[in-house]
Scaffold this active site. Structure first.
Site, PDB file in Angstrom:
ATOM      1  N   ARG A  45      47.194  60.177  31.550  1.00 36.60           N
ATOM      2  CA  ARG A  45      48.332  59.735  32.312  1.00 36.60           C
ATOM      3  C   ARG A  45      49.567  59.601  31.435  1.00 36.60           C
ATOM      4  O   ARG A  45      50.679  59.493  31.920  1.00 36.60           O
ATOM      5  CB  ARG A  45      48.009  58.362  32.936  1.00 36.60           C
ATOM      6  CG  ARG A  45      47.062  58.476  34.127  1.00 36.60           C
ATOM      7  CD  ARG A  45      46.596  57.111  34.612  1.00 36.60           C
ATOM      8  NE  ARG A  45      45.297  56.840  34.013  1.00 36.60           N
ATOM      9  CZ  ARG A  45      44.634  55.714  34.240  1.00 36.60           C
ATOM     10  NH1 ARG A  45      45.163  54.744  34.960  1.00 36.60           N
ATOM     11  NH2 ARG A  45      43.436  55.521  33.718  1.00 36.60           N
ATOM     12  N   GLY A  46      49.377  59.595  30.131  1.00 31.52           N
ATOM     13  CA  GLY A  46      50.454  59.264  29.193  1.00 31.52           C
ATOM     14  C   GLY A  46      51.689  60.136  29.244  1.00 31.52           C
ATOM     15  O   GLY A  46      52.761  59.720  28.836  1.00 31.52           O
ATOM     16  N   GLU A 101      51.760  66.986  26.256  1.00 35.21           N
ATOM     17  CA  GLU A 101      50.926  65.862  25.824  1.00 35.21           C
ATOM     18  C   GLU A 101      51.831  64.722  25.367  1.00 35.21           C
ATOM     19  O   GLU A 101      52.956  64.945  24.922  1.00 35.21           O
ATOM     20  CB  GLU A 101      50.007  66.372  24.701  1.00 35.21           C
ATOM     21  CG  GLU A 101      49.195  65.362  23.943  1.00 35.21           C
ATOM     22  CD  GLU A 101      48.174  64.588  24.761  1.00 35.21           C
ATOM     23  OE1 GLU A 101      48.550  64.063  25.818  1.00 35.21           O
ATOM     24  OE2 GLU A 101      47.021  64.480  24.309  1.00 35.21           O
ATOM     25  N   ASP A 102      51.334  63.496  25.467  1.00 38.26           N
ATOM     26  CA  ASP A 102      52.147  62.372  25.001  1.00 38.26           C
ATOM     27  C   ASP A 102      52.117  62.256  23.473  1.00 38.26           C
ATOM     28  O   ASP A 102      53.141  62.278  22.817  1.00 38.26           O
ATOM     29  CB  ASP A 102      51.749  61.046  25.683  1.00 38.26           C
ATOM     30  CG  ASP A 102      50.272  60.705  25.549  1.00 38.26           C
ATOM     31  OD1 ASP A 102      49.489  61.528  25.021  1.00 38.26           O
ATOM     32  OD2 ASP A 102      49.879  59.597  25.973  1.00 38.26           O
ATOM     33  N   ASP A 105      47.202  62.765  17.927  1.00 37.39           N
ATOM     34  CA  ASP A 105      46.745  61.783  16.944  1.00 37.39           C
ATOM     35  C   ASP A 105      45.690  62.471  16.068  1.00 37.39           C
ATOM     36  O   ASP A 105      46.043  63.225  15.162  1.00 37.39           O
ATOM     37  CB  ASP A 105      46.220  60.585  17.741  1.00 37.39           C
ATOM     38  CG  ASP A 105      45.801  59.393  16.899  1.00 37.39           C
ATOM     39  OD1 ASP A 105      46.490  59.059  15.935  1.00 37.39           O
ATOM     40  OD2 ASP A 105      44.766  58.782  17.222  1.00 37.39           O
ATOM     41  N   LYS A 133      51.374  62.156  15.198  1.00 32.72           N
ATOM     42  CA  LYS A 133      50.959  61.343  14.039  1.00 32.72           C
ATOM     43  C   LYS A 133      50.225  62.274  13.081  1.00 32.72           C
ATOM     44  O   LYS A 133      48.996  62.340  13.086  1.00 32.72           O
ATOM     45  CB  LYS A 133      50.004  60.235  14.484  1.00 32.72           C
ATOM     46  CG  LYS A 133      50.585  59.215  15.435  1.00 32.72           C
ATOM     47  CD  LYS A 133      49.523  58.151  15.722  1.00 32.72           C
ATOM     48  CE  LYS A 133      49.938  57.198  16.803  1.00 32.72           C
ATOM     49  NZ  LYS A 133      48.837  56.273  17.167  1.00 32.72           N
ATOM     50  N   PHE A 154      50.143  51.972  16.521  1.00 33.64           N
ATOM     51  CA  PHE A 154      49.776  52.097  17.924  1.00 33.64           C
ATOM     52  C   PHE A 154      51.022  51.858  18.769  1.00 33.64           C
ATOM     53  O   PHE A 154      51.638  50.798  18.698  1.00 33.64           O
ATOM     54  CB  PHE A 154      48.672  51.095  18.299  1.00 33.64           C
ATOM     55  CG  PHE A 154      48.091  51.389  19.653  1.00 33.64           C
ATOM     56  CD1 PHE A 154      47.148  52.402  19.805  1.00 33.64           C
ATOM     57  CD2 PHE A 154      48.507  50.689  20.772  1.00 33.64           C
ATOM     58  CE1 PHE A 154      46.631  52.706  21.058  1.00 33.64           C
ATOM     59  CE2 PHE A 154      47.993  50.984  22.031  1.00 33.64           C
ATOM     60  CZ  PHE A 154      47.056  51.992  22.174  1.00 33.64           C
ATOM     61  N   VAL A 155      51.406  52.863  19.549  1.00 34.27           N
ATOM     62  CA  VAL A 155      52.655  52.783  20.301  1.00 34.27           C
ATOM     63  C   VAL A 155      52.413  52.719  21.804  1.00 34.27           C
ATOM     64  O   VAL A 155      51.359  53.131  22.300  1.00 34.27           O
ATOM     65  CB  VAL A 155      53.597  53.969  19.962  1.00 34.27           C
ATOM     66  CG1 VAL A 155      53.998  53.932  18.500  1.00 34.27           C
ATOM     67  CG2 VAL A 155      52.977  55.300  20.334  1.00 34.27           C
ATOM     68  N   ASP A 161      50.382  53.733  27.407  1.00 32.23           N
ATOM     69  CA  ASP A 161      49.878  52.395  27.722  1.00 32.23           C
ATOM     70  C   ASP A 161      49.135  51.721  26.581  1.00 32.23           C
ATOM     71  O   ASP A 161      48.688  52.366  25.635  1.00 32.23           O
ATOM     72  CB  ASP A 161      48.882  52.490  28.884  1.00 32.23           C
ATOM     73  CG  ASP A 161      47.563  53.130  28.448  1.00 32.23           C
ATOM     74  OD1 ASP A 161      47.607  54.280  27.964  1.00 32.23           O
ATOM     75  OD2 ASP A 161      46.503  52.465  28.536  1.00 32.23           O
TER      76      ASP A 161
HETATM   77  P1  5GP Z   1      43.673  62.459  19.796  1.00 35.56           P
HETATM   78  O1  5GP Z   1      42.603  63.145  20.584  1.00 35.56           O
HETATM   79  O2  5GP Z   1      44.711  63.384  19.234  1.00 35.56           O
HETATM   80  O3  5GP Z   1      43.101  61.554  18.747  1.00 35.56           O
HETATM   81  O4  5GP Z   1      44.353  61.450  20.744  1.00 35.56           O
HETATM   82  C1  5GP Z   1      45.200  61.831  21.653  1.00 35.56           C
HETATM   83  C2  5GP Z   1      45.374  60.784  22.721  1.00 35.56           C
HETATM   84  O5  5GP Z   1      45.100  59.461  22.261  1.00 35.56           O
HETATM   85  C3  5GP Z   1      46.797  60.777  23.124  1.00 35.56           C
HETATM   86  O6  5GP Z   1      47.021  61.713  24.132  1.00 35.56           O
HETATM   87  C4  5GP Z   1      46.966  59.376  23.608  1.00 35.56           C
HETATM   88  O7  5GP Z   1      46.584  59.310  24.960  1.00 35.56           O
HETATM   89  C5  5GP Z   1      46.023  58.571  22.784  1.00 35.56           C
HETATM   90  N1  5GP Z   1      46.761  57.920  21.689  1.00 35.56           N
HETATM   91  C6  5GP Z   1      46.927  58.311  20.415  1.00 35.56           C
HETATM   92  N2  5GP Z   1      47.710  57.477  19.737  1.00 35.56           N
HETATM   93  C7  5GP Z   1      48.059  56.512  20.607  1.00 35.56           C
HETATM   94  C8  5GP Z   1      48.904  55.354  20.522  1.00 35.56           C
HETATM   95  O8  5GP Z   1      49.502  55.033  19.499  1.00 35.56           O
HETATM   96  N3  5GP Z   1      49.036  54.633  21.671  1.00 35.56           N
HETATM   97  C9  5GP Z   1      48.409  54.948  22.831  1.00 35.56           C
HETATM   98  N4  5GP Z   1      48.575  54.168  23.871  1.00 35.56           N
HETATM   99  N5  5GP Z   1      47.626  56.029  22.953  1.00 35.56           N
HETATM  100  C10 5GP Z   1      47.460  56.799  21.856  1.00 35.56           C
HETATM  101 MG    MG Z   2      47.105  61.493  26.102  1.00 35.84          MG
HETATM  102 MG    MG Z   3      45.662  56.184  27.067  1.00 37.10          MG
END
Ligand code: 5GP
Ligand code: MG
Ligand code: MG
Length: 178
Positions: A45-46, A101-102, A105, A133, A154-155, A161
């Site tokens: 949803r981000g 994508e939001d 990470d 990140k 963490f944002v 959210d």
């Molecule tokens: P990844 O699979 O790259 O580790 O994570 C991606 C997803 O983790 C992002 O689309 C997001 O939804 C969530 N995520 C990563 N960092 C943060 C953060 O700082 N805050 C929040 N709320 N979600 C995050």
């Molecule tokens: Mg996401």
């Molecule tokens: Mg989330």
């Protein structure tokens, strides 16, 4: 989910986000110029606020679709296991696709979803993430466009959210436990 008390410190203002989206929209326009229809795919949803602002700056014929992938649950640590909770409604075979994508990470989510969508043979696919990140990356994947590089914090806000709260903040802020 009850959490420890926290405050949110502003990291990227609404004005700064809006200015960056204007630039990104220009670059995306140039990359997809001449397309008969771009399918903009938002990762729920981000990305819902980002995609809403981005498509309104895009001077191209667009279609909007959504996909929900889940890796986080309600905590602040990635589970490294990506589940598709809701698939696209439309077909993307032979189409021009922009995946939105939001945050990238560890990279597990983007890599998984890119693999899934590429298997459907779009004509062209590009990816954009509002936030990146880089220091957290565990798999080899990068978005084609990134709004902002951010440190390992963490944002929340602007669609993003913490345990389903704070998505309605107009800015990006970092969570600080008090
Ligand atoms: P990844 O699979 O790259 O580790 O994570 C991606 C997803 O983790 C992002 O689309 C997001 O939804 C969530 N995520 C990563 N960092 C943060 C953060 O700082 N805050 C929040 N709320 N979600 C995050
Ligand atoms: Mg996401
Ligand atoms: Mg989330």
């Amino acid at each position: 989910m009850p959490t420890r008390p926290y405050v949110i410190d502003e990291m990227i203002s609404a004005k700064t986000i809006a200015a960056r989206i204007e630039d990104l929209a220009r670059e995306i326009h140039d990359a997809f110029e001449g397309t008969d229809k771009l399918v903009v795919v938002g990762l729920l949803r981000g990305s819902f606020v980002f995609i809403a602002d981005l498509v309104r700056e895009l001077d191209l014929p667009v279609e909007v679709d959504f996909l929900e992938a889940s890796s986080y649950g309600d905590g602040t640590e990635s589970s490294r296991e990506v589940k598709i909770m809701k698939d696209l409604r439309g077909q993307i075979g032979g189409r021009d696709v922009l995946l939105v994508e939001d945050i990238v990470d560890t990279g597990f989510t983007l890599k998984h979803v890119v693999g899934l969508l590429k298997a459907r043979k779009p004509a062209h696919m590009k990816t954009i993430a509002l936030l990146n990140k880089q220091s957290r990356r565990e798999v080899d994947i990068n978005a084609d466009w990134v709004g902002f590089e951010i440190p390992d914090e963490f944002v929340v806000g602007y669609g993003i959210d913490f345990a389903q709260r704070n998505r309605n903040l107009p800015y990006i802020g970092k969570v600080r436990f008090t």
